[in-house]
Design an enzyme around this catalytic site. Structure first.
Site, PDB file in Angstrom:
ATOM      1  N   HIS A 126       0.621  -1.240   0.023  1.00 26.19           N
ATOM      2  CA  HIS A 126       0.160  -0.143   0.073  1.00 26.19           C
ATOM      3  C   HIS A 126       1.032   1.307   0.285  1.00 26.19           C
ATOM      4  O   HIS A 126       1.951   0.940   1.003  1.00 26.19           O
ATOM      5  CB  HIS A 126      -0.862  -0.169   1.141  1.00 26.19           C
ATOM      6  N   GLU A 133      -3.526   2.443  -7.869  1.00 28.32           N
ATOM      7  CA  GLU A 133      -4.354   3.281  -6.581  1.00 28.32           C
ATOM      8  C   GLU A 133      -3.258   4.906  -6.908  1.00 28.32           C
ATOM      9  O   GLU A 133      -2.290   4.671  -5.988  1.00 28.32           O
ATOM     10  CB  GLU A 133      -3.713   3.303  -5.442  1.00 28.32           C
ATOM     11  N   SER A 170     -11.617   6.338   3.233  1.00 22.94           N
ATOM     12  CA  SER A 170     -12.539   7.460   3.869  1.00 22.94           C
ATOM     13  C   SER A 170     -13.774   7.382   3.806  1.00 22.94           C
ATOM     14  O   SER A 170     -14.737   7.891   4.901  1.00 22.94           O
ATOM     15  CB  SER A 170     -11.634   8.923   4.049  1.00 22.94           C
TER      16      SER A 170
HETATM   17  O1  G3P Z   1      -6.566   1.562   0.378  1.00 24.65           O
HETATM   18  C1  G3P Z   1      -7.649   2.726   0.085  1.00 24.65           C
HETATM   19  C2  G3P Z   1      -7.279   4.328  -0.259  1.00 24.65           C
HETATM   20  O2  G3P Z   1      -5.868   4.002   0.129  1.00 24.65           O
HETATM   21  C3  G3P Z   1      -8.081   4.593  -1.223  1.00 24.65           C
HETATM   22  O3  G3P Z   1      -8.517   5.588   0.230  1.00 24.65           O
HETATM   23  O4  G3P Z   1      -9.085   7.328   1.766  1.00 24.65           O
HETATM   24  O5  G3P Z   1      -9.164   7.615  -1.086  1.00 24.65           O
HETATM   25  O6  G3P Z   1     -10.675   5.452   0.056  1.00 24.65           O
HETATM   26  P1  G3P Z   1      -9.405   6.612  -0.510  1.00 24.65           P
END
Ligand code: G3P
Length: 225
Positions: free
Chosen positions: A93, A141, A203
């Site tokens: 991550h 991500e 989040s």
């Molecule tokens: O692991 C999920 C993440 O890093 C995304 O976070 O808060 O943008 O949904 P968020």
């Protein structure tokens, strides 16, 4: 263990999803997903894994170390995750990055003990590189969108479609997820339209005032018509 369409909710180290609240949130997600055909998995903190696994949803660790049993102190052994009831682990991550050789070793160790690997990568090219380790899933991500509420599937759609194209070019059996800023059912639907088989989010659900409503919305977006 994990089916698609897949929604993984990462609890991170958010106070809202720590300890007793991790179990409560898992119960809400379990009930919101029942009968929808959408696989919802959760990634609580390591000390909460066993109790959250008792709720019945598939549970992933947020991190694992590429160790074999022995004299190591303060690390997370793949076998210990399996014993705690986890079905697998996130790897690399962006909030817990690893070196490329460690990523490969984690995927290998998880496979050896029968656990699923979900390897995160910040851009499509890194997705292609980690796909060569043959994990079960790669999750693209872009770190700059994490926690912003600006969904990668909406503001950087080309990142998702390119990650799908590159990963499938390496190995069509590796699943592709996307995450960062995914907040609504529409964000999820858009991700699936771009070729992702699910999403990784945090989040928008964990910090929602109404967990149930937030969960139902993202799950709705993942449902097959
Ligand atoms: O692991 C999920 C993440 O890093 C995304 O976070 O808060 O943008 O949904 P968020």
């Amino acid at each position: 263990m994990l089916r698609t369409p897949l929604v993984i909710v990462n609890f991170k180290a958010y106070a809202e999803a720590t300890g007793r609240r991790a179990v409560e949130l898992a119960r809400v997600l379990s009930s919101a997903s029942r009968g929808t055909g959408v696989c919802v998995a959760v990634a609580p903190q390591a000390p909460d894994l066993r109790e959250v696994a008792g709720v019945g949803l598939p549970v992933l660790a947020q991190h694992v170390d590429p160790l074999t049993p022995g004299a190591h102190t303060g690390w997370i052994l793949p076998e210990a995750l399996r014993e705690a009831g986890a079905v697998g682990s996130l790897v690399n991550h962006s909030e817990h990055p690893l070196r490329p050789e460690e990523i490969g070793r984690c995927v290998e160790r998880l496979r050896e003990v029968g656990l699923v690997s979900v390897v995160c990568a910040g851009d499509p090219d890194l997705c292609r590189r980690v796909a060569s380790f043959r994990p079960d899933f790669v999750a693209v991500e872009p770190p700059e969108l994490i926690g912003t509420g600006r969904a990668v599937s909406k503001v950087r759609p080309e990142v998702v479609s390119e990650a799908v194209r590159l990963v499938k070019g390496v190995d069509p059996s590796v699943g592709v997820l996307c995450g960062a800023g995914i907040s609504t059912g529409e964000d999820v639907r858009k991700a699936l339209e771009l070729g992702a088989e699910g999403v990784l989010l945090a989040s928008s659900v964990v910090k929602a005032r109404d967990w149930r409503a937030a969960a139902e919305d993202v799950i709705r977006g993942a449902r097959r018509p």
